[in-house]
Design an enzyme around this catalytic site. Structure first.
Site, mmCIF file in Angstrom:
data_model
loop_
_atom_site.group_PDB
_atom_site.id
_atom_site.type_symbol
_atom_site.label_atom_id
_atom_site.label_comp_id
_atom_site.label_asym_id
_atom_site.label_seq_id
_atom_site.Cartn_x
_atom_site.Cartn_y
_atom_site.Cartn_z
ATOM 1 N N SER A 43 28.348 55.137 10.384
ATOM 2 C CA SER A 43 28.957 56.452 10.585
ATOM 3 C C SER A 43 27.928 57.536 10.315
ATOM 4 C CB SER A 43 30.146 56.636 9.633
ATOM 5 O OG SER A 43 29.697 56.753 8.283
ATOM 6 N N ASP A 44 28.105 58.677 10.982
ATOM 7 C CA ASP A 44 27.411 59.865 10.502
ATOM 8 C C ASP A 44 28.000 60.151 9.126
ATOM 9 O OD1 ASP A 44 25.808 62.121 10.331
ATOM 10 O OD2 ASP A 44 26.294 62.835 12.337
ATOM 11 N N TRP A 45 27.342 60.978 8.347
ATOM 12 C CA TRP A 45 27.730 61.142 6.948
ATOM 13 C C TRP A 45 29.124 61.750 6.817
ATOM 14 C CZ3 TRP A 45 24.145 58.234 7.738
ATOM 15 C CH2 TRP A 45 23.211 57.813 6.802
ATOM 16 N N CYS A 54 27.489 56.632 14.914
ATOM 17 C CA CYS A 54 28.596 57.301 15.602
ATOM 18 C C CYS A 54 28.767 58.710 15.045
ATOM 19 C CB CYS A 54 29.884 56.492 15.484
ATOM 20 S SG CYS A 54 30.365 55.997 13.815
ATOM 21 N N ALA A 104 31.741 60.683 8.437
ATOM 22 C CA ALA A 104 32.417 60.725 9.743
ATOM 23 C C ALA A 104 33.437 59.607 9.919
ATOM 24 C CB ALA A 104 31.385 60.661 10.878
#
Length: 254
Positions: free
Chosen positions: A224-226, A191, A228
């Site tokens: 998650s994206d880093w 995401c 996020a």
């Protein structure tokens, strides 16, 4: 099956071990950009997650592959799958478990900084290229990751901007490549940083639980994206894994 084995393994885990399974060990505390801890009770060695769609990041003796936009320009399913297989083979050889790609955001804004990672402005072409890339990567025993879900079509203000998208447009344009990824049996979905209609992507019940997990019947996990993940409540909104595990860059806190 893998799901039968997974259910049996999870049944043996304590609460803290379950949290550990879905949380990274923090930035730069492992060999990859994302790492999860080993869990001895189920003989689980942990996961090593590494960028990216163009090849292996932060590594020596690796290839720089043609960008996604160039691969898509061939309109050749076989060639795109071969590229994916070559990517997967290099990730496998480096001991990486999860390849953080392919990217499949729609090239809607010409100046968007990461258009080259994806497969262009057409949702059908994007979907077909994503499908073949995933099949190629995963043929090597490496997990692919469909990203960035969803409506992350620009880099400017990506962590704060809200993409306002109606339901029909979402399904027919932006979500289509991710549907094709699910059909290709992609292991994971990432995401994105942005908001969708005012709600952050990694805590968006509509896009994660309703569209991806219910309508598309995605059986894998959402990471998650880093950095996020914006709040703990995301775990009930469809987020399964928090990456890289710390609350903010170099915060040292999980």
């Amino acid at each position: 099956t893998a799901y039968t084995k997974a259910k049996a393994a999870v049944a043996k885990l304590s609460l803290s071990e379950k949290v550990s399974l879905g949380t990274g060990v923090q930035w730069q505390r492992g060999h990859c950009v994302g790492n999860t801890a080993a869990i001895s009770t189920i003989n689980f060695p942990g996961l090593c997650l590494q960028d990216g769609p163009l090849g292996i990041r932060f590594a020596d003796l690796v290839s720089v592959f043609p960008a996604g936009i160039n691969a898509a320009a061939t309109f050749n399913r076989d060639l795109i799958q071969q590229r994916g297989a070559a990517l997967g083979a290099e990730f496998k050889a480096k001991g990486i478990n999860v390849a953080l790609g392919p990217a499949m955001n729609i090239a809607r804004i010409p100046a968007a900084g990461r258009n080259w990672e994806g497969f262009g402005g057409d949702p059908y072409l994007n979907g077909e290229a994503a499908f073949q890339t995933i099949v190629g990567i995963q043929s090597n025993g490496v997990q692919a990751c469909a990203k960035h879900y969803i409506n992350n079509e620009q880099e400017k203000n990506r962590a704060s901007a809200s993409s306002e998208v109606d339901d029909r447009t979402e399904h027919e344009i932006y979500a289509l490549p991710f549907l094709q990824s699910v059909r290709a049996n992609v292991a994971s979905v990432m995401c994105s940083y942005n908001k969708i209609n005012g709600t952050y992507a990694c805590g968006n019940d509509k896009t994660l639980n309703q569209i991806l997990k219910t309508e598309f019947a995605f059986p894998g996990y959402v990471m998650s994206d880093w950095w996020a993940q914006m709040d703990v409540g995301s775990v009930t909104k469809g987020l399964d894994m928090s990456m890289p595990g710390d609350t903010a860059y170099n915060s040292g806190q999980t």
